[in-house]
Enzyme design. Structure first.
Site, mmCIF file in Angstrom:
data_model
loop_
_atom_site.group_PDB
_atom_site.id
_atom_site.type_symbol
_atom_site.label_atom_id
_atom_site.label_comp_id
_atom_site.label_asym_id
_atom_site.label_seq_id
_atom_site.Cartn_x
_atom_site.Cartn_y
_atom_site.Cartn_z
ATOM 1 N N GLY A 9 0.833 -1.215 0.000
ATOM 2 C CA GLY A 9 0.000 0.000 0.000
ATOM 3 C C GLY A 9 0.859 1.253 0.000
ATOM 4 N N GLY A 12 -0.504 5.052 -1.089
ATOM 5 C CA GLY A 12 -1.551 5.747 -0.349
ATOM 6 C C GLY A 12 -1.019 6.996 0.354
ATOM 7 N N ASP A 35 2.064 -1.692 -4.428
ATOM 8 C CA ASP A 35 0.697 -1.185 -4.359
ATOM 9 C C ASP A 35 -0.113 -1.918 -5.418
ATOM 10 O OD1 ASP A 35 -0.534 1.594 -2.979
ATOM 11 O OD2 ASP A 35 -1.681 0.845 -4.692
ATOM 12 N N ILE A 36 -1.420 -1.875 -5.286
ATOM 13 C CA ILE A 36 -2.266 -2.525 -6.298
ATOM 14 C C ILE A 36 -2.316 -1.689 -7.580
ATOM 15 C CG2 ILE A 36 -4.482 -1.545 -5.547
ATOM 16 C CD1 ILE A 36 -5.399 -4.669 -5.883
ATOM 17 N N ASN A 53 -1.282 -7.279 -4.866
ATOM 18 C CA ASN A 53 -2.598 -7.282 -4.249
ATOM 19 C C ASN A 53 -2.420 -7.759 -2.802
ATOM 20 O OD1 ASN A 53 -5.171 -7.782 -3.358
ATOM 21 N ND2 ASN A 53 -5.791 -8.996 -5.149
ATOM 22 N N TYR A 143 -14.896 0.066 9.639
ATOM 23 C CA TYR A 143 -13.453 0.325 9.735
ATOM 24 C C TYR A 143 -12.969 0.159 11.179
ATOM 25 C CZ TYR A 143 -9.244 3.346 9.563
ATOM 26 O OH TYR A 143 -7.987 3.876 9.667
ATOM 27 N N LYS A 147 -10.335 -2.527 12.742
ATOM 28 C CA LYS A 147 -9.099 -2.135 13.437
ATOM 29 C C LYS A 147 -9.069 -2.700 14.860
ATOM 30 C CE LYS A 147 -6.929 0.061 10.209
ATOM 31 N NZ LYS A 147 -5.707 -0.507 9.640
HETATM 32 C C1 AKB Z 1 -10.224 8.076 8.819
HETATM 33 O O1 AKB Z 1 -10.712 9.209 8.941
HETATM 34 O O2 AKB Z 1 -10.861 7.087 8.482
HETATM 35 C C2 AKB Z 1 -8.760 7.913 9.147
HETATM 36 C C3 AKB Z 1 -8.546 7.472 10.558
HETATM 37 C C4 AKB Z 1 -8.772 8.417 11.656
HETATM 38 O O3 AKB Z 1 -8.180 6.362 10.784
HETATM 39 N N1 AKB Z 1 -8.046 9.134 8.891
#
Ligand code: AKB
Length: 318
Positions: A9, A12, A35-36, A53, A143, A147
């Site tokens: 990655g 990015g 990176d992809i 990938n 997300y 995490k």
């Molecule tokens: C996001 O806004 O998704 C990122 C983060 C805070 O992990 N910048």
């Protein structure tokens, strides 16, 4: 054994600046950027680059063997706003890319992993101010769930298999050289560009939404610092809280007005407001400071000066 680095990655927002700094620190031939996408940029043109990938275990394993890789920085991920639009793919990418590198370390093929976590691991029930390292964590975004789960797996692989995986909970990151992509904190990058190009900006977060933020130079410094720290200094194997500053759209607007007095800021909150409302306003990062000596160099004023200087010199020179 020499350090040989694989960055997954690399094109990015973080990867671009991390790649440049790692090449400068370890030597161009010791850093393999992947990176992809193969863009026409400095990551691709200024050193070794391969299209990879992050979900292809065999491809990653092959590159690790080919280049005798010791350290992997896994920067590929879908961020908070994009992940809400494609939950299944976000889960697949964010979790399975992590499993691939954890399993390659478990198999003894690499020595060290850097994996980024985020303030998104916290949720609406977390104490919002000076959020502690250890606290209630009920993330409400895809997300954030990925995490938080990733952090649990990192700690598990460290405890069960001795995998040396190191991690930071990044706040919102602000950089001039690469666009931010798909995050809830991205307004704080776009606002600087628009101040120069349009003299006005509409924020997708409301005026008093306070979030933890950091200038990219500090984030890169922390990333390399935690990876270089002696083993016994890394006492937390889930992920470290990390902080530099916190501000609202209104406050950053005021800082910009000092450079561009005519700058006009308006607000049109969208679906990202709800995500921001579930995150902390400020972070207690005393563990990172005590364990491996983290300190930030930039606050909102010095970051604003650096952003405008770099954007005017490098991105909008005329
Ligand atoms: C996001 O806004 O998704 C990122 C983060 C805070 O992990 N910048």
């Amino acid at each position: 054994m020499d350090t040989k680095i694989l960055i997954i990655g690399a094109c990015g927002q973080i990867g671009t600046e991390l790649t440049a700094k790692l090449r400068a620190t370890y030597g161009v031939t010791n850093v393999i950027a992947t990176d992809i996408r193969k863009l026409n940029n400095e990551v691709v043109n200024n050193g070794i680059f391969e299209v990879v990938n992050a979900l292809d275990y065999n491809q990653i394993e092959h590159l690790i063997e080919q280049y005798h890789i010791t350290d992997v920085y896994l920067m590929a991920a879908l961020l908070s706003a994009t992940a809400e639009k494609n939950p299944a793919f976000a889960w697949d990418l964010n979790m399975n890319s992590l499993f691939h590198v954890l399993n390659l370390a478990k198999a003894g093929k690499i020595k060290k992993i850097f994996w980024p976590s985020s303030i998104a691991v916290f949720g609406p029930t977390t104490p919002r101010h000076q959020t502690p390292q250890y606290t209630i964590m009920e993330p409400s975004t895809v997300y954030g769930i990925s995490k938080q789960t990733g952090e649990r797996w990192c700690e598990y692989y460290y405890k069960q298999y001795g995998v040396d995986v190191r991690s930071i909970r990044y706040p919102g990151l602000i950089s001039w050289s690469t666009e931010a992509g798909g995050g809830t904190t991205d307004y704080a990058v776009d606002i600087y560009h628009k101040a120069i190009t349009d003299g006005k900006f509409t924020s997708f977060l409301s005026e008093n939404t306070e979030l933890p933020m950091m200038y990219m130079d500090d984030a890169i410094k922390a990333t390399i610092q935690i990876m270089q720290a002696p083993l016994d200094q890394i006492k937390i194997r889930s992920s470290y809280n990390l902080a530099a500053m916190s501000f609202t759209p209104k406050q950053i607007g005021a800082a910009i007005t000092k450079h561009y007095p005519e700058f006009k800021l308006s607000y049109a909150p969208d679906f990202r407001q709800k995500i921001a409302d579930s995150w902390p306003a400020s972070i207690d990062d005393s563990s990172a400071r005590a364990d491996w000596g983290w300190t930030n160099d930039f606050d909102m004023t010095t970051m604003t000066e650096a952003m405008f200087k770099n954007l005017k010199e490098q991105v909008y020179p005329h």
